[in-house]
Write an enzyme that holds these catalytic residues in place. Structure first.
Site, PDB file in Angstrom:
ATOM      1  N   HIS A  82      60.544  36.765  96.487  1.00  0.00           N
ATOM      2  CA  HIS A  82      59.953  35.549  95.938  1.00  0.00           C
ATOM      3  C   HIS A  82      60.737  34.363  96.478  1.00  0.00           C
ATOM      4  O   HIS A  82      61.960  34.420  96.588  1.00  0.00           O
ATOM      5  CB  HIS A  82      60.033  35.568  94.408  1.00  0.00           C
ATOM      6  CG  HIS A  82      59.401  34.364  93.779  1.00  0.00           C
ATOM      7  ND1 HIS A  82      58.048  34.271  93.554  1.00  0.00           N
ATOM      8  CD2 HIS A  82      59.935  33.206  93.357  1.00  0.00           C
ATOM      9  CE1 HIS A  82      57.778  33.104  93.011  1.00  0.00           C
ATOM     10  NE2 HIS A  82      58.906  32.426  92.882  1.00  0.00           N
ATOM     11  N   ASP A 161      52.442  32.417  81.096  1.00  0.00           N
ATOM     12  CA  ASP A 161      53.153  31.538  82.043  1.00  0.00           C
ATOM     13  C   ASP A 161      52.175  30.547  82.665  1.00  0.00           C
ATOM     14  O   ASP A 161      52.497  29.372  82.854  1.00  0.00           O
ATOM     15  CB  ASP A 161      53.841  32.367  83.137  1.00  0.00           C
ATOM     16  CG  ASP A 161      54.471  31.456  84.186  1.00  0.00           C
ATOM     17  OD1 ASP A 161      55.407  30.730  83.843  1.00  0.00           O
ATOM     18  OD2 ASP A 161      53.982  31.429  85.333  1.00  0.00           O
ATOM     19  N   ARG A 168      53.641  22.255  81.639  1.00  0.00           N
ATOM     20  CA  ARG A 168      54.920  21.753  82.184  1.00  0.00           C
ATOM     21  C   ARG A 168      54.664  20.787  83.330  1.00  0.00           C
ATOM     22  O   ARG A 168      55.339  19.767  83.471  1.00  0.00           O
ATOM     23  CB  ARG A 168      55.782  22.930  82.683  1.00  0.00           C
ATOM     24  CG  ARG A 168      56.393  23.751  81.563  1.00  0.00           C
ATOM     25  CD  ARG A 168      57.013  25.026  82.104  1.00  0.00           C
ATOM     26  NE  ARG A 168      58.087  24.800  83.051  1.00  0.00           N
ATOM     27  CZ  ARG A 168      58.486  25.696  83.962  1.00  0.00           C
ATOM     28  NH1 ARG A 168      57.892  26.869  84.056  1.00  0.00           N
ATOM     29  NH2 ARG A 168      59.470  25.415  84.777  1.00  0.00           N
ATOM     30  N   SER A 183      59.961  32.054  83.868  1.00  0.00           N
ATOM     31  CA  SER A 183      58.641  32.014  84.490  1.00  0.00           C
ATOM     32  C   SER A 183      58.593  32.941  85.709  1.00  0.00           C
ATOM     33  O   SER A 183      57.700  33.785  85.833  1.00  0.00           O
ATOM     34  CB  SER A 183      58.342  30.560  84.890  1.00  0.00           C
ATOM     35  OG  SER A 183      57.301  30.483  85.813  1.00  0.00           O
ATOM     36  N   LYS A 187      57.061  37.262  85.990  1.00  0.00           N
ATOM     37  CA  LYS A 187      56.014  37.677  86.925  1.00  0.00           C
ATOM     38  C   LYS A 187      56.521  38.778  87.853  1.00  0.00           C
ATOM     39  O   LYS A 187      55.797  39.699  88.211  1.00  0.00           O
ATOM     40  CB  LYS A 187      55.513  36.468  87.729  1.00  0.00           C
ATOM     41  CG  LYS A 187      54.653  35.543  86.862  1.00  0.00           C
ATOM     42  CD  LYS A 187      54.229  34.279  87.575  1.00  0.00           C
ATOM     43  CE  LYS A 187      55.341  33.291  87.684  1.00  0.00           C
ATOM     44  NZ  LYS A 187      54.998  31.946  88.090  1.00  0.00           N
TER      45      LYS A 187
HETATM   46  N1  URA Z   1      57.682  28.780  90.250  1.00  0.00           N
HETATM   47  C1  URA Z   1      57.275  29.467  89.152  1.00  0.00           C
HETATM   48  O1  URA Z   1      56.555  30.440  89.248  1.00  0.00           O
HETATM   49  N2  URA Z   1      57.673  29.025  87.951  1.00  0.00           N
HETATM   50  C2  URA Z   1      58.469  27.951  87.785  1.00  0.00           C
HETATM   51  O2  URA Z   1      58.792  27.617  86.661  1.00  0.00           O
HETATM   52  C3  URA Z   1      58.870  27.260  88.927  1.00  0.00           C
HETATM   53  C4  URA Z   1      58.460  27.709  90.156  1.00  0.00           C
END
Ligand code: URA
Length: 411
Positions: A82, A161, A168, A183, A187
């Site tokens: 990621h 999320d 957000r 967050s 995932k």
């Molecule tokens: N990417 C994400 O998936 N979540 C965040 O809070 C910031 C970047």
């Protein structure tokens, strides 16, 4: 339990219990907690932070809000990577086929662009015919067959999320290290991989602006991973300047192919990709980092990484030969001679977005054929009149002037 008492507790810098976090966030997902209440709690979190225990409990509440992928039917160790996002970041397109060419299984759920940072799914969609929505069964079959699948995130992967992130984004509460950690890690855990590499981008074109915050985020992500028995490694890499030369979907695919073919080995992009791939191979195969790096470089040099990319694209229905790149080019030339001090990532990202490479607001149509190709990087000398970059222009004529992104020390 009342939402207002939970907000007040966080305002007073007190620790929220697991029950309070679950009550509040589940309530938000099902509509019992209002947007304005969640906005208020998020801002209190941004200002007052969260303890490790609160972060674990929030991550778990996120994970439980949707499906958790079970990848047991895929043989072998499964890895995932990621990136916290940046301008010109096409590392997934390069790293995934490299590791898959070494037999390491990668089943990757990717996202679309956020703000000015491009998304892997948008880049892959620029390849005509490429299918980005694979079913769970298709993903598993494909990874068992060719070690690699990249698909867009299923709707029901951490839906909480998605809903919280949307709020957000419009309430200035994205930039909270505990919220970012929960967050992203929720995932990653829900996506089912055993070993996870997180590339934390730092700089003007990234969400994280300084190394101190990046280290804090790194510590939290490793701790969350350990709680779930997942090995997590992190890298902190630069995003003050765009990653690579191309910014824009089809252009980035072309650049990814060229790196896979072993061209441009002195570039920072090549080095970052080798570093990410080596860490993944090292974790998956239990090799030392040095040995893993040798294997990675060898598979770039012998063409196997490129062959895996082509196999993967074909398997998902794409045809790289049909990539569309705009033939309307505008060359931007330097107005003075001197040394390039910086090519500002964020500004270049904004230029690419203004050409149509990104959705700037909901409903915008992406033009995959547009973007920017940089001809100069930090430290290069440029003569007056020499090209700094080329714009690949589409329908939009109100695009931004990129000259401002180049900081040049006159000589
Ligand atoms: N990417 C994400 O998936 N979540 C965040 O809070 C910031 C970047």
């Amino acid at each position: 339990m009342k939402a207002i008492d939970i907000i007040d507790k966080k305002r007073l810098k007190q620790e929220l219990s697991k029950e309070e976090i679950t009550f509040f966030f589940n309530g938000f997902l099902n509509g019992d907690v209002e947007n304005y209440q969640m906005s208020s709690l998020l801002m209190a979190i941004v200002l007052n932070g969260m303890s490790d225990e609160e972060i674990y409990n929030l991550t778990e509440t996120f994970i439980q809000s949707g499906d958790v992928l079970n990848l047991d039917s895929i043989k072998g160790v499964k890895v995932d990577k990621h990136s916290t996002g940046g301008i010109g970041d096409k590392t997934t397109l390069i790293v995934a086929p490299i590791v898959a060419s070494l037999g390491v299984k990668m089943c990757k759920m990717s996202g679309r662009g956020l703000g000015y940072t491009g998304g892997t799914i948008d880049k892959l969609e620029s390849i005509p015919g490429f299918k980005v929505n694979l079913s769970e069964e298709e993903i598993k079959r494909q990874v068992n067959d060719i070690s690699l699948a990249i698909t867009s995130q299923t709707k029901n992967l951490v839906p909480m999320d998605k809903k919280v992130y949307a709020l957000r984004d419009v309430t200035a509460t994205v930039e909270s290290i505990p919220l970012i950690a929960s967050s992203i890690m929720s995932k990653k855990i829900a996506s089912g991989a055993d070993k996870i590499l997180i590339d934390i981008k730092v700089g003007s074109g990234a969400l994280i602006k300084n190394v101190h915050d990046a280290k804090h985020l790194s510590d939290l992500m490793i701790k969350i991973g350990n709680r779930y028995n997942r090995e997590v490694r992190t890298l902190i890499t630069d995003m003050d300047t765009p990653l690579g030369k191309a910014i824009g979907n089809s252009l980035e695919v072309v650049e990814a192919v060229s790196i896979l073919l072993g061209r441009d080995k002195d570039s920072y992009l090549y080095k970052v990709c080798v570093k990410i791939a080596s860490n993944l191979v090292s974790m998956a195969l239990g090799e030392s980092l040095n040995d893993a790096q040798e294997m990675v470089v060898q598979n770039i040099n012998n063409g196997q990484a490129y062959a895996k990319f082509m196999e993967f694209v074909k398997r998902q229905g794409g045809d790289v030969q049909k990539l569309k790149i705009s033939d309307k080019k505008v060359v931007i030339r330097s107005e003075l001679s001197g040394v390039i001090q910086n090519v500002d990532a964020l500004k270049i990202g904004m230029v690419a977005a203004s050409l149509g490479s990104q959705c700037e607001k909901e409903g915008d149509q992406i033009d995959h054929s547009v973007g920017v190709v940089l001809h100069k990087k930090n430290g290069d000398f440029v003569n007056r009149g020499e090209p700094l970059c080329t714009l690949y222009v589409g329908q939009r004529e109100d695009y931004l002037d990129p000259l401002d992104a180049f900081e040049i020390m006159p000589q």
